[in-house]
Design a protein around this motif. Structure first.
Motif, PDB file in Angstrom:
ATOM      1  N   SER A 138       0.814  -1.210   0.000  1.00  0.00           N
ATOM      2  CA  SER A 138       0.000   0.000   0.000  1.00  0.00           C
ATOM      3  C   SER A 138       0.849   1.263   0.000  1.00  0.00           C
ATOM      4  CB  SER A 138      -0.937  -0.009   1.207  1.00  0.00           C
ATOM      5  OG  SER A 138      -0.198  -0.132   2.407  1.00  0.00           O
ATOM      6  N   ALA A 139       2.001   1.227   0.657  1.00  0.00           N
ATOM      7  CA  ALA A 139       2.860   2.408   0.698  1.00  0.00           C
ATOM      8  C   ALA A 139       3.398   2.746  -0.689  1.00  0.00           C
ATOM      9  CB  ALA A 139       4.002   2.187   1.682  1.00  0.00           C
ATOM     10  N   GLU A 140       3.792   1.714  -1.451  1.00  0.00           N
ATOM     11  CA  GLU A 140       4.306   1.954  -2.802  1.00  0.00           C
ATOM     12  C   GLU A 140       3.195   2.418  -3.741  1.00  0.00           C
ATOM     13  OE1 GLU A 140       7.907  -1.081  -3.583  1.00  0.00           O
ATOM     14  OE2 GLU A 140       6.023  -2.030  -2.978  1.00  0.00           O
ATOM     15  N   LEU A 141       1.996   1.836  -3.599  1.00  0.00           N
ATOM     16  CA  LEU A 141       0.868   2.306  -4.406  1.00  0.00           C
ATOM     17  C   LEU A 141       0.564   3.768  -4.120  1.00  0.00           C
ATOM     18  CD1 LEU A 141      -1.740  -0.612  -4.378  1.00  0.00           C
ATOM     19  CD2 LEU A 141      -0.622   0.377  -6.366  1.00  0.00           C
ATOM     20  N   ALA A 142       0.567   4.143  -2.837  1.00  0.00           N
ATOM     21  CA  ALA A 142       0.294   5.529  -2.457  1.00  0.00           C
ATOM     22  C   ALA A 142       1.353   6.471  -3.016  1.00  0.00           C
ATOM     23  CB  ALA A 142       0.225   5.645  -0.939  1.00  0.00           C
ATOM     24  N   GLU A 143       2.604   6.035  -2.957  1.00  0.00           N
ATOM     25  CA  GLU A 143       3.692   6.881  -3.477  1.00  0.00           C
ATOM     26  C   GLU A 143       3.546   7.099  -4.981  1.00  0.00           C
ATOM     27  OE1 GLU A 143       8.599   6.948  -3.660  1.00  0.00           O
ATOM     28  OE2 GLU A 143       7.542   5.375  -2.547  1.00  0.00           O
ATOM     29  N   ALA A 144       3.211   6.008  -5.706  1.00  0.00           N
ATOM     30  CA  ALA A 144       3.042   6.125  -7.163  1.00  0.00           C
ATOM     31  C   ALA A 144       1.872   7.044  -7.509  1.00  0.00           C
ATOM     32  CB  ALA A 144       2.838   4.745  -7.770  1.00  0.00           C
ATOM     33  N   ALA A 145       0.756   6.910  -6.776  1.00  0.00           N
ATOM     34  CA  ALA A 145      -0.413   7.754  -7.032  1.00  0.00           C
ATOM     35  C   ALA A 145      -0.132   9.208  -6.679  1.00  0.00           C
ATOM     36  CB  ALA A 145      -1.612   7.234  -6.243  1.00  0.00           C
ATOM     37  N   ASP A 146       0.548   9.441  -5.561  1.00  0.00           N
ATOM     38  CA  ASP A 146       0.875  10.813  -5.165  1.00  0.00           C
ATOM     39  C   ASP A 146       1.776  11.485  -6.190  1.00  0.00           C
ATOM     40  OD1 ASP A 146      -0.625  10.503  -2.906  1.00  0.00           O
ATOM     41  OD2 ASP A 146       1.073  10.258  -1.536  1.00  0.00           O
ATOM     42  N   ASP A 147       2.759  10.739  -6.694  1.00  0.00           N
ATOM     43  CA  ASP A 147       3.672  11.304  -7.699  1.00  0.00           C
ATOM     44  C   ASP A 147       2.910  11.719  -8.945  1.00  0.00           C
ATOM     45  OD1 ASP A 147       6.436  11.663  -8.986  1.00  0.00           O
ATOM     46  OD2 ASP A 147       5.507  10.162 -10.301  1.00  0.00           O
ATOM     47  N   LEU A 148       1.987  10.858  -9.407  1.00  0.00           N
ATOM     48  CA  LEU A 148       1.202  11.188 -10.596  1.00  0.00           C
ATOM     49  C   LEU A 148       0.312  12.393 -10.346  1.00  0.00           C
ATOM     50  CD1 LEU A 148       0.251  10.590 -13.437  1.00  0.00           C
ATOM     51  CD2 LEU A 148      -1.309   8.855 -12.501  1.00  0.00           C
ATOM     52  N   ALA A 149      -0.352  12.447  -9.188  1.00  0.00           N
ATOM     53  CA  ALA A 149      -1.239  13.568  -8.874  1.00  0.00           C
ATOM     54  C   ALA A 149      -0.475  14.885  -8.809  1.00  0.00           C
ATOM     55  CB  ALA A 149      -1.958  13.303  -7.552  1.00  0.00           C
ATOM     56  N   LEU A 150       0.697  14.871  -8.227  1.00  0.00           N
ATOM     57  CA  LEU A 150       1.483  16.100  -8.116  1.00  0.00           C
ATOM     58  C   LEU A 150       1.960  16.575  -9.485  1.00  0.00           C
ATOM     59  CD1 LEU A 150       3.536  15.288  -4.900  1.00  0.00           C
ATOM     60  CD2 LEU A 150       1.651  16.918  -5.133  1.00  0.00           C
ATOM     61  N   ARG A 151       2.311  15.638 -10.357  1.00  0.00           N
ATOM     62  CA  ARG A 151       2.723  16.036 -11.712  1.00  0.00           C
ATOM     63  C   ARG A 151       1.549  16.610 -12.496  1.00  0.00           C
ATOM     64  NH1 ARG A 151       4.487  11.905 -14.930  1.00  0.00           N
ATOM     65  NH2 ARG A 151       3.954  10.205 -13.510  1.00  0.00           N
ATOM     66  N   LEU A 152       0.356  16.062 -12.278  1.00  0.00           N
ATOM     67  CA  LEU A 152      -0.833  16.617 -12.922  1.00  0.00           C
ATOM     68  C   LEU A 152      -1.143  18.015 -12.387  1.00  0.00           C
ATOM     69  CD1 LEU A 152      -3.097  13.441 -12.913  1.00  0.00           C
ATOM     70  CD2 LEU A 152      -2.287  14.631 -14.948  1.00  0.00           C
ATOM     71  N   ALA A 153      -1.117  18.172 -11.063  1.00  0.00           N
ATOM     72  CA  ALA A 153      -1.438  19.462 -10.446  1.00  0.00           C
ATOM     73  C   ALA A 153      -0.451  20.539 -10.860  1.00  0.00           C
ATOM     74  CB  ALA A 153      -1.469  19.315  -8.924  1.00  0.00           C
ATOM     75  N   ALA A 154       0.799  20.144 -11.114  1.00  0.00           N
ATOM     76  CA  ALA A 154       1.818  21.128 -11.513  1.00  0.00           C
ATOM     77  C   ALA A 154       1.514  21.755 -12.866  1.00  0.00           C
ATOM     78  CB  ALA A 154       3.190  20.464 -11.543  1.00  0.00           C
ATOM     79  N   GLU A 155       0.667  21.094 -13.676  1.00  0.00           N
ATOM     80  CA  GLU A 155       0.330  21.620 -15.003  1.00  0.00           C
ATOM     81  C   GLU A 155      -0.875  22.563 -14.972  1.00  0.00           C
ATOM     82  OE1 GLU A 155       2.113  21.306 -17.535  1.00  0.00           O
ATOM     83  OE2 GLU A 155       3.458  19.677 -16.945  1.00  0.00           O
TER      84      GLU A 155
END
Length: 452
Positions: A138-155
């Motif tokens: 679950s920790a790795e899934l959360a990290e992967a999802a957070d990384d994607l969300a932050l890259r989306l929000a940065a745009e």
């Protein structure tokens, strides 16, 4: 008529978020009878509409083209993986929302190939995402999802409403082992549990003379719930980081959120077609959730709902007025038959037409009657004895001998295809009539009809 804006003011327009998965069967979502899927189930609870929907194709690329344009392949230009690309008209959703003042951001694992088919073209920004959701804790899934969300929000840009189209991997093959638990008692048991199930396992098995072995189907069904759990957990974390969940907090951003899939999962349970070439219920029926900023708002479409209607639904939610040529939005209650199609198969084109019963039939059934499906197969060329083997080579099989190159096999098929009418082929048409029981998970009955 062209699309128009109801209002020229974009300041108060809600964010539009479209999340599509590569493969999800409707019956595997918790709110539709599957194992619990907490994120999907929560979204469905507060949705303006949630239920099973019908994809416009069981080809993922063709289905993406239909979602992008709100139009069938014969109109939008993308007929198959091997033929066509999206036309400039009818305009994709990103182009139409840009005209309303939206900043458009795409996220997909196929962005590097987008110009080949015209998909995800015209967005203001693009973000790559993984081709698969890995089996991890679950920790790795959360990290992967957070990384994607932050890259989306940065745009995103301050003062501009945003349209996100986030296309994520779903249950597509290979299906990984059914558990991530420690190793079992024997090495042989562990090897069997850990071996991925690939499309190559199904290619020779779904032809009429060789049905899918029951053991293989049972293995697939055992692996679906844990795979769904990973997909659901990844989605939940992604939406939470983007500020779209939980739904009952004041900090949740006002947004129109739609979640669906390009196609279901084909395991040969109801078709005699090859893997990936069927228009049966398990391949066409997908989950669909539409959530509006106001939790009191409701959409009330009747009869079967096609995912092709999402284009107009999202455009209207953004303050636009779709052209009459588009599939109607889910705000339109009148029943709309659903067309699904597959082109350029082994000398055939396939079509599915799903319709609701008449008003009198529905009333006599208490409003919950079966749907009817007409399957139309038009042959434009003789079957090719090496077609299946060519598919296996394309999918990565090495121990296959062909008398012609794979390219020549598919080129010959394309040349015959362009010479024949789409609906009638060379004149040999086969019809089948099926029912889709209201109970949902049961297999539809099949009754052959003579071609007119």
């Amino acid at each position: 008529a062209a699309e128009t804006a109801v209002s020229s003011d974009s300041a108060d327009r809600p964010a539009i978020v479209l999340v599509t998965f590569g493969t999800l069967r409707a019956r595997d979502a918790g709110f539709l009878g599957g194992s619990p899927t907490p994120t999907l189930d929560q979204l469905a609870t507060g949705a303006a509409w949630a239920g099973p929907a019908i994809s416009g194709s069981s080809s993922p690329l063709v289905s993406l083209g239909i979602l992008a344009t709100g139009a069938p392949p014969a109109r939008n230009g993308l007929l198959s993986h091997d033929f066509g690309r999206l036309h400039a008209e009818p305009s994709p959703l990103a182009t139409a929302l840009s005209a309303l003042g939206y900043r458009t951001i795409a996220c997909s694992p196929i962005l590097s190939l987008r110009h080949r088919w015209g998909l995800f073209v015209g967005f203001d920004a693009a973000v790559d995402c993984p081709r698969a959701i890995p089996m991890c804790d679950s920790a790795e899934l959360a990290e992967a999802a957070d990384d994607l969300a932050l890259r989306l929000a940065a745009e995103e840009r301050a003062g501009e409403p945003t349209f996100f189209w986030i296309h994520l991997p779903g249950l597509s093959f290979p299906l990984l082992s059914e558990t991530a638990q420690p190793r079992g008692e024997t090495a042989e048991a562990n090897i069997e549990a850990e071996r991925p199930i690939t499309a190559l396992d199904l290619y020779p098995a779904v032809a009429p003379e060789t049905p899918v072995p029951p053991d293989l189907r049972r293995q697939i069904e055992r692996r679906v719930p844990p795979a769904m759990a990973r997909v659901d957990a990844h989605l939940g974390r992604l939406l939470h980081t983007l500020g779209l969940l939980p739904a009952d907090t004041p900090s949740r951003r006002p947004a129109v959120l739609a979640v669906t899939a390009t196609q279901g999962l084909d395991t040969g349970e109801e078709e005699i077609a090859l893997y990936g070439e069927s228009l049966g219920r398990s391949t066409l029926e997908v989950p669909l959730i539409v959530r509006l900023p106001s939790t009191a708002a409701r959409l009330t479409p009747r009869g079967p709902v096609g995912t092709v209607r999402l284009w107009s639904t999202l455009f209207e939610a953004a303050g636009g007025r779709p052209a009459l040529a588009r599939a109607p939005s889910l705000w339109q209650p009148a029943p709309q038959p659903v067309l699904s199609s597959l082109y350029l198969l082994d000398g055939v084109n396939r079509f599915s037409w799903i319709d609701a019963p008449s008003a009198s039939d529905e009333a006599s059934a208490g409003g919950d009657s079966d749907w009817r499906q007409l399957l139309w197969t038009a042959r434009f060329a003789p079957a090719d004895g090496e077609y299946v083997d060519a598919l296996r080579v394309r999918a990565g099989e090495r121990d296959v001998r062909l008398s012609r190159t794979v390219r020549r096999i598919f080129d010959e098929r394309r040349r015959a295809f362009v010479k024949a009418p789409l609906l009638t082929g060379g004149g040999q048409v086969t019809l089948e009539l099926r029912t889709w029981p209201a109970a949902g998970r049961a297999r539809g009955d099949v009754a052959p009809l003579d071609a007119p």
